[in-house]
Motif scaffolding. Structure first.
Motif, PDB file in Angstrom:
ATOM      1  N   PRO A   1      30.679  47.484  45.148  1.00  0.00           N
ATOM      2  CA  PRO A   1      30.523  46.058  45.369  1.00  0.00           C
ATOM      3  C   PRO A   1      31.877  45.368  45.387  1.00  0.00           C
ATOM      4  N   ALA A   2      32.056  44.402  46.287  1.00  0.00           N
ATOM      5  CA  ALA A   2      33.366  43.805  46.466  1.00  0.00           C
ATOM      6  C   ALA A   2      33.313  42.288  46.424  1.00  0.00           C
ATOM      7  N   PRO A   3      33.418  41.689  45.227  1.00  0.00           N
ATOM      8  CA  PRO A   3      33.502  40.239  45.162  1.00  0.00           C
ATOM      9  C   PRO A   3      34.821  39.766  45.716  1.00  0.00           C
ATOM     10  N   PHE A   4      34.834  38.616  46.377  1.00  0.00           N
ATOM     11  CA  PHE A   4      36.040  38.126  47.022  1.00  0.00           C
ATOM     12  C   PHE A   4      36.649  36.995  46.201  1.00  0.00           C
ATOM     13  N   GLY A   5      37.982  37.020  46.130  1.00  0.00           N
ATOM     14  CA  GLY A   5      38.659  36.031  45.317  1.00  0.00           C
ATOM     15  C   GLY A   5      39.874  35.480  46.026  1.00  0.00           C
ATOM     16  N   THR A   6      40.828  34.991  45.252  1.00  0.00           N
ATOM     17  CA  THR A   6      42.009  34.363  45.796  1.00  0.00           C
ATOM     18  C   THR A   6      43.187  35.303  45.744  1.00  0.00           C
ATOM     19  N   THR A   7      44.267  34.933  46.447  1.00  0.00           N
ATOM     20  CA  THR A   7      45.451  35.761  46.498  1.00  0.00           C
ATOM     21  C   THR A   7      46.346  35.468  45.307  1.00  0.00           C
ATOM     22  N   SER A   8      47.313  36.330  45.088  1.00  0.00           N
ATOM     23  CA  SER A   8      48.291  36.164  44.030  1.00  0.00           C
ATOM     24  C   SER A   8      49.667  36.388  44.605  1.00  0.00           C
ATOM     25  N   LYS A   9      50.706  35.830  43.924  1.00  0.00           N
ATOM     26  CA  LYS A   9      52.059  35.980  44.427  1.00  0.00           C
ATOM     27  C   LYS A   9      52.479  37.438  44.450  1.00  0.00           C
ATOM     28  N   SER A  10      52.128  38.186  43.447  1.00  0.00           N
ATOM     29  CA  SER A  10      52.491  39.597  43.388  1.00  0.00           C
ATOM     30  C   SER A  10      51.263  40.443  43.674  1.00  0.00           C
ATOM     31  N   VAL A  11      51.373  41.320  44.672  1.00  0.00           N
ATOM     32  CA  VAL A  11      50.224  42.130  45.043  1.00  0.00           C
ATOM     33  C   VAL A  11      50.376  43.573  44.585  1.00  0.00           C
ATOM     34  N   PHE A  12      51.516  43.907  44.007  1.00  0.00           N
ATOM     35  CA  PHE A  12      51.759  45.308  43.689  1.00  0.00           C
ATOM     36  C   PHE A  12      50.789  45.849  42.636  1.00  0.00           C
ATOM     37  N   ILE A  13      50.541  45.062  41.600  1.00  0.00           N
ATOM     38  CA  ILE A  13      49.621  45.520  40.550  1.00  0.00           C
ATOM     39  C   ILE A  13      48.188  45.640  41.070  1.00  0.00           C
ATOM     40  N   PRO A  14      47.635  44.610  41.725  1.00  0.00           N
ATOM     41  CA  PRO A  14      46.263  44.770  42.241  1.00  0.00           C
ATOM     42  C   PRO A  14      46.138  45.853  43.306  1.00  0.00           C
ATOM     43  N   VAL A  15      47.165  46.022  44.153  1.00  0.00           N
ATOM     44  CA  VAL A  15      47.121  47.103  45.135  1.00  0.00           C
ATOM     45  C   VAL A  15      47.090  48.447  44.417  1.00  0.00           C
ATOM     46  N   GLY A  16      47.901  48.563  43.359  1.00  0.00           N
ATOM     47  CA  GLY A  16      47.878  49.790  42.566  1.00  0.00           C
ATOM     48  C   GLY A  16      46.516  50.037  41.947  1.00  0.00           C
ATOM     49  N   MET A  17      45.847  48.953  41.528  1.00  0.00           N
ATOM     50  CA  MET A  17      44.507  49.088  40.952  1.00  0.00           C
ATOM     51  C   MET A  17      43.511  49.635  41.966  1.00  0.00           C
ATOM     52  N   VAL A  18      43.606  49.128  43.212  1.00  0.00           N
ATOM     53  CA  VAL A  18      42.694  49.601  44.260  1.00  0.00           C
ATOM     54  C   VAL A  18      42.951  51.080  44.549  1.00  0.00           C
ATOM     55  N   LEU A  19      44.215  51.478  44.609  1.00  0.00           N
ATOM     56  CA  LEU A  19      44.547  52.881  44.867  1.00  0.00           C
ATOM     57  C   LEU A  19      44.050  53.779  43.739  1.00  0.00           C
ATOM     58  N   VAL A  20      44.238  53.330  42.490  1.00  0.00           N
ATOM     59  CA  VAL A  20      43.732  54.108  41.352  1.00  0.00           C
ATOM     60  C   VAL A  20      42.214  54.201  41.407  1.00  0.00           C
ATOM     61  N   SER A  21      41.575  53.101  41.811  1.00  0.00           N
ATOM     62  CA  SER A  21      40.117  53.098  41.939  1.00  0.00           C
ATOM     63  C   SER A  21      39.641  54.145  42.945  1.00  0.00           C
ATOM     64  N   MET A  22      40.294  54.172  44.115  1.00  0.00           N
ATOM     65  CA  MET A  22      39.893  55.148  45.130  1.00  0.00           C
ATOM     66  C   MET A  22      40.169  56.575  44.682  1.00  0.00           C
ATOM     67  N   LEU A  23      41.309  56.788  44.028  1.00  0.00           N
ATOM     68  CA  LEU A  23      41.616  58.123  43.502  1.00  0.00           C
ATOM     69  C   LEU A  23      40.593  58.539  42.458  1.00  0.00           C
ATOM     70  N   SER A  24      40.174  57.594  41.620  1.00  0.00           N
ATOM     71  CA  SER A  24      39.176  57.882  40.601  1.00  0.00           C
ATOM     72  C   SER A  24      37.869  58.339  41.230  1.00  0.00           C
TER      73      SER A  24
END
Length: 293
Positions: free
Chosen positions: A4-27
């Motif tokens: 499930p993918a709730p949609f939200g707002t952007t943030s100035k730094s995307v490196f941490i959330p992008v890392g979270m998505v990559l870890v999620s897919m690897l998991s």
């Protein structure tokens, strides 16, 4: 497989959330490799039943859906969402028993790709359709030589495509359920999926389903296939655009192939890697253009 993918707002730094998505897919892909390794002990139906059971228990504890009032009309999309979730997981696990993980993930991607491409209108949109069709055709066992690296099991291929169909239903009705009931739909849908598939697992495995040699791994699969990625994605999607999330998700077939290679020793041919690349390009391109139309 996606979540499930709730949609939200952007943030100035995307490196941490992008890392979270990559870890999620690897998991998710690593948990699929772990699930496949259990097929020597119990069937895909048994693994699916345990995965959904423990996922449901974890999500019920986290989201506490009993706190959210749900109308009678809202139950219909939740039930269909849960049915699609259960069937998607079952057909996907049957598929990876017979074909490499990366190929199964790529074929399953036909579900969300079909939804994205349904609104194709411009010429560039049909370029991505062409990439997707090319990738799928390269993977289909149309003219394969027995024993060659390109050869894949026809029934496994059909199950992966069926998983894609159920993934499409999962997205459509998950969105409807989520809009009405938020995160409660995730837990309730997973519970419904477990209630539907668990009897199949019991009928297939009997008491062997509750073997102490299997249950600890089933708990890990429940955590790493559902609880951890759901949590990471909910945080990440509040900090990056949905479009960025979609592009990152396009990497999932490659991550599935990588996980299959590292943990299961699965090797793909040049043709199959080319097919995965076509599907990745189609998914990323559709995210960039079709969703804006």
């Amino acid at each position: 497989m996606t979540r499930p993918a709730p949609f939200g707002t952007t943030s100035k730094s995307v490196f941490i959330p992008v890392g979270m998505v990559l870890v999620s897919m690897l998991s998710i892909q690593c948990s699929a490799s772990l699930a496949k390794s259990l097929f020597a002990l119990i069937s895909p139906a048994g693994v699916t039943a345990l995965r959904l059971l423990f996922s449901a228990l974890i999500l019920l504890a986290v989201f506490k859906p009993w706190r959210t009032p749900i109308t009678r009309a809202a139950w219909r999309p939740i039930i269909i969402y849960g049915l699609a979730l259960g069937c998607m997981n079952l057909t996907f696990y049957i598929a990876i028993q017979r074909i490499p993980l990366g190929i199964a993930v790529a074929l399953e991607f036909t579900g969300p790709l079909a939804i994205a491409m349904w609104s194709a209108r411009r010429l560039v949109d049909f370029v991505w359709v062409g990439f997707a069709v090319t990738g799928v055709c390269l993977l289909l066992p149309l003219r394969q030589t027995v024993g060659s690296l390109d050869a894949i099991d026809p029934f496994g291929t059909c199950c992966a495509l069926a998983a894609g169909f159920f993934w499409a239903l999962y997205i459509i009705f998950g969105r409807k359920a989520g809009m009405a009931n938020g995160t409660a739909s995730v837990a309730l849908g997973t519970l419904i999926g477990a209630l539907i598939i668990f009897p199949v697992g019991v009928a297939t495995e009997g008491l062997g389903l509750f073997s102490l040699a299997v249950l600890p791994y089933a708990v890990l699969i429940g955590i790493f296939s559902s609880a951890l990625p759901y949590g990471l994605e909910m945080v990440a999607l509040a900090r990056i655009p949905a479009q960025t999330f979609g592009i990152l998700m396009s990497l999932e077939p490659a991550l599935g192939a990588l996980s299959g290679f590292i943990f299961l020793g699965e090797q793909l041919s040049v043709t199959q890697w080319t097919a995965l690349l076509c599907i990745i390009v189609a998914s990323a391109g559709a995210t960039l253009t079709i969703r804006r139309g």
